[in-house]
Design a protein around this motif. Structure first.
Motif, PDB file in Angstrom:
ATOM      1  N   ASN A  74      25.367 113.257 -20.822  1.00  0.00           N
ATOM      2  CA  ASN A  74      24.803 111.958 -20.485  1.00  0.00           C
ATOM      3  C   ASN A  74      25.685 111.273 -19.452  1.00  0.00           C
ATOM      4  O   ASN A  74      26.901 111.523 -19.382  1.00  0.00           O
ATOM      5  N   LYS A  77      22.875 107.154 -19.736  1.00  0.00           N
ATOM      6  CA  LYS A  77      23.369 106.428 -20.901  1.00  0.00           C
ATOM      7  C   LYS A  77      22.720 105.050 -20.995  1.00  0.00           C
ATOM      8  O   LYS A  77      22.313 104.470 -19.983  1.00  0.00           O
ATOM      9  N   ASN A 129      18.919 111.670 -19.251  1.00  0.00           N
ATOM     10  CA  ASN A 129      20.363 111.851 -19.457  1.00  0.00           C
ATOM     11  C   ASN A 129      21.176 110.606 -19.109  1.00  0.00           C
ATOM     12  O   ASN A 129      22.409 110.632 -19.175  1.00  0.00           O
TER      13      ASN A 129
END
Length: 203
Positions: free
Chosen positions: A72, A91, A89
């Motif tokens: 991530n 965050k 991916n």
């Protein structure tokens, strides 16, 4: 007894092969090394030389990096629709930048992940102002570094001089300067997080 575990910042440059996103990541990574960070840079090419998905990942930290891969990312730069799957991916509260010419439809659910979304007219400016679509990557890199306040313009220009052919130096420098001055928004990255882990028997 305890040990500290640091979580590095992570960046993915994603796009279509041939757009220059790998070069973006390489210059970004080398500039971070000069700034004193520990850095890991990796790259992935699709089967196609041009037209397929390619991406470049950069991890950086003030501490040594234990594992050279991220799942991530704190920052995601999309240069083309072909990389839209990478949004998953990003965050929570991460930073999403995308080239508005080639990334047409950002999914609505992204706003549930983050409000830090920046539409970058990199390709449009490269074509209309610099008459060279190939420097859109440098405009985008300038935007990313100014918005996050990670790397100075002077450091970027220094690394460009060391990593591109002489025929591209002047136009790449112009592109970086345009990108760096394009936005007043600032989303400075948080310092890398440190976690303390107690050794077995010391809980």
């Amino acid at each position: 007894m305890s040990s500290s575990i640091s979580t590095p910042n992570s960046v993915r440059f994603s796009g279509e092969a041939g757009q220059g996103n790998i070069l973006m990541g390489i210059i970004f990574a080398k500039a971070l090394v000069k700034e004193g960070f520990w850095v890991v840079q990796s790259q992935h090419y699709g089967a196609q030389v041009r037209g397929g998905l390619s991406y470049c990942d950069v991890l950086f930290d003030q501490e040594p990096i234990d594992y050279p891969e991220a799942k991530n990312f704190d920052i995601l730069y999309l240069m083309h629709n072909v990389g839209l799957s990478h949004i998953g991916n990003l965050k929570r509260n991460g930073i999403l930048l995308y080239d508005e010419k080639f990334v047409e439809n950002i999914p609505q659910y992204v706003e549930r992940i983050t409000k830090k979304i920046i539409k970058v007219p990199a390709s449009q400016i490269a074509i209309e102002e610099l008459s060279n679509k190939n420097v859109a990557n440098m405009i985008g890199l300038g935007v990313l570094c100014s918005v996050t306040e990670v790397i100075s313009l002077e450091r970027l220009i220094e690394e460009v001089k060391s990593n591109v052919s002489k025929s591209y130096l002047e136009i790449d420098e112009k592109a970086l300067k345009i990108g760096y001055a394009l936005y007043k928004k600032r989303y400075p990255l948080e310092s890398t997080k440190m976690y303390k882990k107690l050794g077995k028997g010391y809980e």
